[in-house]
Design a protein around this motif. Structure first.
Motif, short mmCIF file in Angstrom:
data_model
loop_
_atom_site.label_atom_id
_atom_site.label_comp_id
_atom_site.label_asym_id
_atom_site.label_seq_id
_atom_site.Cartn_x
_atom_site.Cartn_y
_atom_site.Cartn_z
N LYS A 154 0.82 -1.20 0.11
CA LYS A 154 -0.07 -0.02 0.00
C LYS A 154 0.86 1.23 0.12
O LYS A 154 0.40 2.10 0.70
N ALA A 155 2.03 1.32 -0.99
CA ALA A 155 2.63 2.30 -0.86
C ALA A 155 2.17 3.47 -2.01
O ALA A 155 1.31 3.09 -2.92
N PRO A 156 2.20 4.65 -1.94
CA PRO A 156 2.98 5.38 -0.82
C PRO A 156 2.22 5.44 0.45
O PRO A 156 1.08 5.45 0.56
N ILE A 157 2.96 5.62 1.80
CA ILE A 157 2.28 5.61 3.03
C ILE A 157 2.36 6.98 3.41
O ILE A 157 3.47 7.76 3.20
N LYS A 158 1.19 7.48 3.98
CA LYS A 158 1.32 8.93 4.24
C LYS A 158 1.50 9.35 5.66
O LYS A 158 0.87 8.86 6.45
N LEU A 159 2.35 10.07 5.83
CA LEU A 159 2.76 10.62 7.13
C LEU A 159 2.46 11.99 7.40
O LEU A 159 2.35 12.83 6.40
N THR A 160 1.81 12.16 8.41
CA THR A 160 1.33 13.94 8.63
C THR A 160 1.57 14.44 10.00
O THR A 160 1.82 13.58 10.66
N PHE A 161 1.60 15.67 9.92
CA PHE A 161 1.85 16.31 11.17
C PHE A 161 0.90 17.77 11.31
O PHE A 161 0.74 18.05 10.15
N THR A 162 0.57 18.24 12.47
CA THR A 162 0.14 19.49 12.54
C THR A 162 0.83 20.25 13.39
O THR A 162 1.56 19.83 14.32
N ALA A 163 0.61 21.82 13.47
CA ALA A 163 1.12 22.31 14.27
C ALA A 163 0.27 23.73 14.45
O ALA A 163 -0.37 24.07 13.42
N ASN A 164 0.34 24.63 15.36
CA ASN A 164 -0.42 25.76 15.71
C ASN A 164 0.70 26.83 15.65
O ASN A 164 1.60 26.93 16.60
N ILE A 165 0.93 27.64 14.81
CA ILE A 165 2.15 28.72 14.61
C ILE A 165 1.76 29.97 15.21
O ILE A 165 0.64 30.46 14.84
N GLN A 166 2.35 30.28 16.28
CA GLN A 166 2.08 31.56 17.04
C GLN A 166 3.09 32.76 16.81
O GLN A 166 4.42 32.20 16.51
N PRO A 167 2.76 33.80 16.44
CA PRO A 167 3.70 34.99 16.36
C PRO A 167 4.70 34.93 17.22
O PRO A 167 4.65 34.64 18.63
#
Length: 167
Positions: A154-167
């Motif tokens: 089952k390629a490609p394998i999806k890697l994800t990330f999230t972030a909350n960017i603050q000033p």
């Protein structure tokens, strides 16, 4: 005379269009063959897996297939300051019987870069995929990903990330 030249010109143009269409069909046929089996099984089995990309040849696809387990396929950096450069290591385990070969980690955009274990990962052994993120050009919540190409069904394998960017 004008009629004859017009017919010849149209014939040449028509031949060129037919040739282009034929080439496009051949390319489209190759893409369909390359993605059909992985796209349907990946979509039904695990929604975090993306269909195979046909943009580049995947050297891992020439290897015998194996299976992989991820400790996690998504990560939340939480709140980070704008301009911070952060990274996260995703641990992978070869759960199959053949060596696991990661051939490429392809981020979704230029703000993300990937490193990975280059040598084959033997059955039962662990490897790493590291995603590096530069938050300089972002504000607020971001969702990013990278596709991992390896010799798994089952390629490609999806890697994800999230972030909350603050000033």
């Amino acid at each position: 005379m004008k009629k004859t030249l017009s017919i010849i010109a149209l014939s040449i143009i028509g031949f060129g269009l037919v040739s282009c269409k034929k080439e496009n069909k051949e390319v489209a046929g190759k893409e369909t063959v390359a993605t059909d089996s992985t796209a349907t099984t990946a979509a039904h089995a695990d929604p975090t897996l993306a269909p195979a990309s046909t943009e580049t040849a995947d050297p891992a696809s020439n290897q015998p297939l194996t299976t992989i387990a991820l400790a996690e396929n998504s990560f939340d950096f939480g709140n980070i300051k704008k301009g911070d450069k952060v990274e996260h290591i995703y641990e992978v385990t070869n759960t199959g019987t053949n060596p696991l070969v990661i051939s490429e980690v392809k981020p979704g955009c230029g703000c993300t870069a990937g490193d990975f274990t280059k040598e084959p990962i033997l059955p039962g052994k662990k490897g790493k995929i590291t995603l590096h993120f530069d938050s300089s050009n972002f504000d607020g919540n971001v969702n990013k990903y990278a596709d991992v190409f390896a010799n798994v069904e089952k390629a490609p394998i999806k890697l994800t990330f999230t972030a909350n960017i603050q000033p």
